[in-house]
Write a protein that holds these residues in place. Sequence first.
Motif, PDB file in Angstrom:
ATOM      1  N   ALA A 199      -6.171 -46.994   6.769  1.00 55.68           N
ATOM      2  CA  ALA A 199      -6.778 -47.543   7.985  1.00 55.68           C
ATOM      3  C   ALA A 199      -7.652 -46.500   8.666  1.00 55.68           C
ATOM      4  O   ALA A 199      -8.772 -46.811   9.129  1.00 55.68           O
ATOM      5  CB  ALA A 199      -5.687 -48.043   8.930  1.00 55.68           C
ATOM      6  N   ALA A 200      -7.179 -45.264   8.711  1.00 59.77           N
ATOM      7  CA  ALA A 200      -7.969 -44.200   9.346  1.00 59.77           C
ATOM      8  C   ALA A 200      -9.243 -43.923   8.559  1.00 59.77           C
ATOM      9  O   ALA A 200     -10.328 -43.769   9.138  1.00 59.77           O
ATOM     10  CB  ALA A 200      -7.127 -42.936   9.467  1.00 59.77           C
ATOM     11  N   ALA A 201      -9.137 -43.863   7.232  1.00 58.90           N
ATOM     12  CA  ALA A 201     -10.308 -43.599   6.399  1.00 58.90           C
ATOM     13  C   ALA A 201     -11.348 -44.700   6.542  1.00 58.90           C
ATOM     14  O   ALA A 201     -12.552 -44.436   6.678  1.00 58.90           O
ATOM     15  CB  ALA A 201      -9.895 -43.445   4.937  1.00 58.90           C
ATOM     16  N   ARG A 202     -10.906 -45.948   6.519  1.00 58.58           N
ATOM     17  CA  ARG A 202     -11.852 -47.056   6.617  1.00 58.58           C
ATOM     18  C   ARG A 202     -12.494 -47.108   8.001  1.00 58.58           C
ATOM     19  O   ARG A 202     -13.666 -47.496   8.137  1.00 58.58           O
ATOM     20  CB  ARG A 202     -11.163 -48.375   6.282  1.00 58.58           C
ATOM     21  N   SER A 203     -11.751 -46.721   9.033  1.00 56.51           N
ATOM     22  CA  SER A 203     -12.332 -46.710  10.384  1.00 56.51           C
ATOM     23  C   SER A 203     -13.450 -45.682  10.487  1.00 56.51           C
ATOM     24  O   SER A 203     -14.351 -45.821  11.319  1.00 56.51           O
ATOM     25  CB  SER A 203     -11.256 -46.428  11.428  1.00 56.51           C
ATOM     26  N   ARG A 204     -13.394 -44.656   9.633  1.00 61.81           N
ATOM     27  CA  ARG A 204     -14.450 -43.645   9.586  1.00 61.81           C
ATOM     28  C   ARG A 204     -15.542 -44.004   8.574  1.00 61.81           C
ATOM     29  O   ARG A 204     -16.478 -43.240   8.380  1.00 61.81           O
ATOM     30  CB  ARG A 204     -13.858 -42.278   9.216  1.00 61.81           C
ATOM     31  N   GLY A 205     -15.397 -45.137   7.913  1.00 60.54           N
ATOM     32  CA  GLY A 205     -16.373 -45.559   6.917  1.00 60.54           C
ATOM     33  C   GLY A 205     -16.263 -44.815   5.605  1.00 60.54           C
ATOM     34  O   GLY A 205     -17.211 -44.803   4.809  1.00 60.54           O
ATOM     35  N   GLU A 206     -15.103 -44.227   5.327  1.00 62.38           N
ATOM     36  CA  GLU A 206     -14.908 -43.448   4.108  1.00 62.38           C
ATOM     37  C   GLU A 206     -14.285 -44.299   3.012  1.00 62.38           C
ATOM     38  O   GLU A 206     -13.429 -45.144   3.283  1.00 62.38           O
ATOM     39  CB  GLU A 206     -13.993 -42.251   4.393  1.00 62.38           C
ATOM     40  N   PRO A 207     -14.666 -44.071   1.753  1.00 59.95           N
ATOM     41  CA  PRO A 207     -14.026 -44.799   0.659  1.00 59.95           C
ATOM     42  C   PRO A 207     -12.586 -44.340   0.469  1.00 59.95           C
ATOM     43  O   PRO A 207     -12.231 -43.193   0.779  1.00 59.95           O
ATOM     44  CB  PRO A 207     -14.877 -44.446  -0.566  1.00 59.95           C
ATOM     45  N   THR A 208     -11.757 -45.243  -0.034  1.00 63.16           N
ATOM     46  CA  THR A 208     -10.377 -44.896  -0.372  1.00 63.16           C
ATOM     47  C   THR A 208     -10.216 -44.641  -1.867  1.00 63.16           C
ATOM     48  O   THR A 208      -9.102 -44.472  -2.360  1.00 63.16           O
ATOM     49  CB  THR A 208      -9.415 -46.018   0.048  1.00 63.16           C
ATOM     50  N   VAL A 209     -11.313 -44.632  -2.584  1.00 60.68           N
ATOM     51  CA  VAL A 209     -11.377 -44.356  -4.023  1.00 60.68           C
ATOM     52  C   VAL A 209     -12.138 -43.050  -4.191  1.00 60.68           C
ATOM     53  O   VAL A 209     -13.191 -42.872  -3.552  1.00 60.68           O
ATOM     54  CB  VAL A 209     -12.092 -45.510  -4.749  1.00 60.68           C
ATOM     55  N   PRO A 210     -11.663 -42.109  -5.012  1.00 58.40           N
ATOM     56  CA  PRO A 210     -10.519 -42.190  -5.916  1.00 58.40           C
ATOM     57  C   PRO A 210      -9.189 -41.952  -5.199  1.00 58.40           C
ATOM     58  O   PRO A 210      -9.160 -41.547  -4.029  1.00 58.40           O
ATOM     59  CB  PRO A 210     -10.789 -41.061  -6.911  1.00 58.40           C
ATOM     60  N   SER A 211      -8.124 -42.209  -5.922  1.00 58.23           N
ATOM     61  CA  SER A 211      -6.767 -41.922  -5.462  1.00 58.23           C
ATOM     62  C   SER A 211      -6.043 -41.191  -6.588  1.00 58.23           C
ATOM     63  O   SER A 211      -6.387 -41.350  -7.755  1.00 58.23           O
ATOM     64  CB  SER A 211      -6.037 -43.225  -5.115  1.00 58.23           C
ATOM     65  N   SER A 212      -5.039 -40.420  -6.229  1.00 56.64           N
ATOM     66  CA  SER A 212      -4.318 -39.686  -7.266  1.00 56.64           C
ATOM     67  C   SER A 212      -3.332 -40.605  -7.978  1.00 56.64           C
ATOM     68  O   SER A 212      -2.760 -41.531  -7.382  1.00 56.64           O
ATOM     69  CB  SER A 212      -3.576 -38.492  -6.679  1.00 56.64           C
ATOM     70  N   LEU A 213      -3.115 -40.341  -9.251  1.00 53.20           N
ATOM     71  CA  LEU A 213      -2.150 -41.135 -10.008  1.00 53.20           C
ATOM     72  C   LEU A 213      -0.748 -40.959  -9.431  1.00 53.20           C
ATOM     73  O   LEU A 213       0.035 -41.921  -9.381  1.00 53.20           O
ATOM     74  CB  LEU A 213      -2.187 -40.738 -11.480  1.00 53.20           C
ATOM     75  N   ALA A 214      -0.423 -39.765  -8.971  1.00 53.76           N
ATOM     76  CA  ALA A 214       0.896 -39.552  -8.357  1.00 53.76           C
ATOM     77  C   ALA A 214       1.096 -40.483  -7.170  1.00 53.76           C
ATOM     78  O   ALA A 214       2.173 -41.065  -6.989  1.00 53.76           O
ATOM     79  CB  ALA A 214       1.053 -38.099  -7.931  1.00 53.76           C
ATOM     80  N   LEU A 215       0.063 -40.634  -6.349  1.00 58.79           N
ATOM     81  CA  LEU A 215       0.154 -41.516  -5.193  1.00 58.79           C
ATOM     82  C   LEU A 215       0.277 -42.974  -5.628  1.00 58.79           C
ATOM     83  O   LEU A 215       1.051 -43.740  -5.038  1.00 58.79           O
ATOM     84  CB  LEU A 215      -1.068 -41.325  -4.301  1.00 58.79           C
ATOM     85  N   GLU A 216      -0.461 -43.351  -6.655  1.00 62.96           N
ATOM     86  CA  GLU A 216      -0.334 -44.722  -7.157  1.00 62.96           C
ATOM     87  C   GLU A 216       1.090 -44.998  -7.653  1.00 62.96           C
ATOM     88  O   GLU A 216       1.669 -46.049  -7.378  1.00 62.96           O
ATOM     89  CB  GLU A 216      -1.340 -44.989  -8.284  1.00 62.96           C
ATOM     90  N   LYS A 217       1.653 -44.056  -8.368  1.00 57.48           N
ATOM     91  CA  LYS A 217       2.998 -44.261  -8.909  1.00 57.48           C
ATOM     92  C   LYS A 217       4.049 -44.347  -7.789  1.00 57.48           C
ATOM     93  O   LYS A 217       5.080 -45.009  -7.945  1.00 57.48           O
ATOM     94  CB  LYS A 217       3.341 -43.148  -9.898  1.00 57.48           C
ATOM     95  N   ALA A 218       3.764 -43.714  -6.658  1.00 57.53           N
ATOM     96  CA  ALA A 218       4.707 -43.729  -5.540  1.00 57.53           C
ATOM     97  C   ALA A 218       4.543 -44.955  -4.652  1.00 57.53           C
ATOM     98  O   ALA A 218       5.478 -45.283  -3.889  1.00 57.53           O
ATOM     99  CB  ALA A 218       4.533 -42.468  -4.695  1.00 57.53           C
ATOM    100  N   THR A 219       3.406 -45.644  -4.731  1.00 58.14           N
ATOM    101  CA  THR A 219       3.112 -46.681  -3.735  1.00 58.14           C
ATOM    102  C   THR A 219       2.578 -47.994  -4.303  1.00 58.14           C
ATOM    103  O   THR A 219       2.645 -49.023  -3.619  1.00 58.14           O
ATOM    104  CB  THR A 219       2.056 -46.165  -2.731  1.00 58.14           C
ATOM    105  N   ASN A 220       2.022 -48.004  -5.499  1.00 60.06           N
ATOM    106  CA  ASN A 220       1.366 -49.189  -6.048  1.00 60.06           C
ATOM    107  C   ASN A 220       2.429 -50.108  -6.648  1.00 60.06           C
ATOM    108  O   ASN A 220       3.066 -49.763  -7.648  1.00 60.06           O
ATOM    109  CB  ASN A 220       0.356 -48.765  -7.111  1.00 60.06           C
ATOM    110  N   PRO A 221       2.638 -51.301  -6.101  1.00 61.79           N
ATOM    111  CA  PRO A 221       3.727 -52.143  -6.591  1.00 61.79           C
ATOM    112  C   PRO A 221       3.585 -52.541  -8.055  1.00 61.79           C
ATOM    113  O   PRO A 221       4.583 -52.783  -8.733  1.00 61.79           O
ATOM    114  CB  PRO A 221       3.668 -53.380  -5.680  1.00 61.79           C
ATOM    115  N   PHE A 222       2.352 -52.569  -8.558  1.00 58.75           N
ATOM    116  CA  PHE A 222       2.135 -52.989  -9.941  1.00 58.75           C
ATOM    117  C   PHE A 222       2.552 -51.916 -10.946  1.00 58.75           C
ATOM    118  O   PHE A 222       2.682 -52.213 -12.133  1.00 58.75           O
ATOM    119  CB  PHE A 222       0.670 -53.382 -10.143  1.00 58.75           C
TER     120      PHE A 222
END
Length: 255
Positions: A199-222
């Motif tokens: 939410a903070a990044a998008r409010s600044r107009g920043e992309p949320t891509v890329p993301s780290s694989l570690a973060l995906e494994k900790a948070t991505n439900p898929f």
Amino acid sequence: MPIEIVTIPCLNDNYAFLAHDPASGDTALVDVPEAAPILAALGERGWTLSHVFLTHHHADHVQGLKEVLSQHRANVVGAAADAHRLPKLDIAVAEGDTVHVGKEVGHVMDVSGHTVGHVAYHFPDSAAVFTADSLMALGCGRLFEGTAPQMWASLGKLAALPDETLVYSGHEYTRANGAFALTIEPDNPDLISRVRDIAAARSRGEPTVPSSLALEKATNPFLRATVPAVQANVGLSGADPVEVFAEIRARKDRF
């Protein structure tokens, strides 16, 4: 020296990427949603395309190619399995093949599921993987052509890459994906923190891509269909992870 990667917003919520090798001057483009911003990014940097790496055949990933090639005589690379519906390929690749940006080697991965014939490109020396609509930031692509077992297997290949790998996915869907992810794991502290950061990044107009694989494994439900808490939250404790994944995907389709 790792390749330099530039994230280029295109259309309403797509991304293209430039991968540049400073030593050789080689520059590869990953997907071509829209020509104008890509040509502008190349012009600003004085770079000339050597290759275009296509991930899959959907129009929002290839439709700018003709215009880009009118100004850059690059070799077009894509999946042999998808060659019949991709733009004309100079180089057809399959799982296990390699591509190059300068001296850096990229490995082609078959990540079918969203489409059959979808590929990703992994550059281990730069800790980068270009996944388009397979593994996405806090999500994965809809199963337009493939099956749940196919997509689960594809996500497993990607999840097996080193944790520090940066995932360059094809869309800015992360805020909506985060809202859905919280319906699956409302008590996951890593997810709660990530949604706040998004939410903070998008409010600044920043992309949320890329993301780290570690973060995906900790948070991505898929990627988390084997986690007992996730299984319990979708009413499938102890079930086959493919079944759990399919349930999560079906819920996201209805979300």
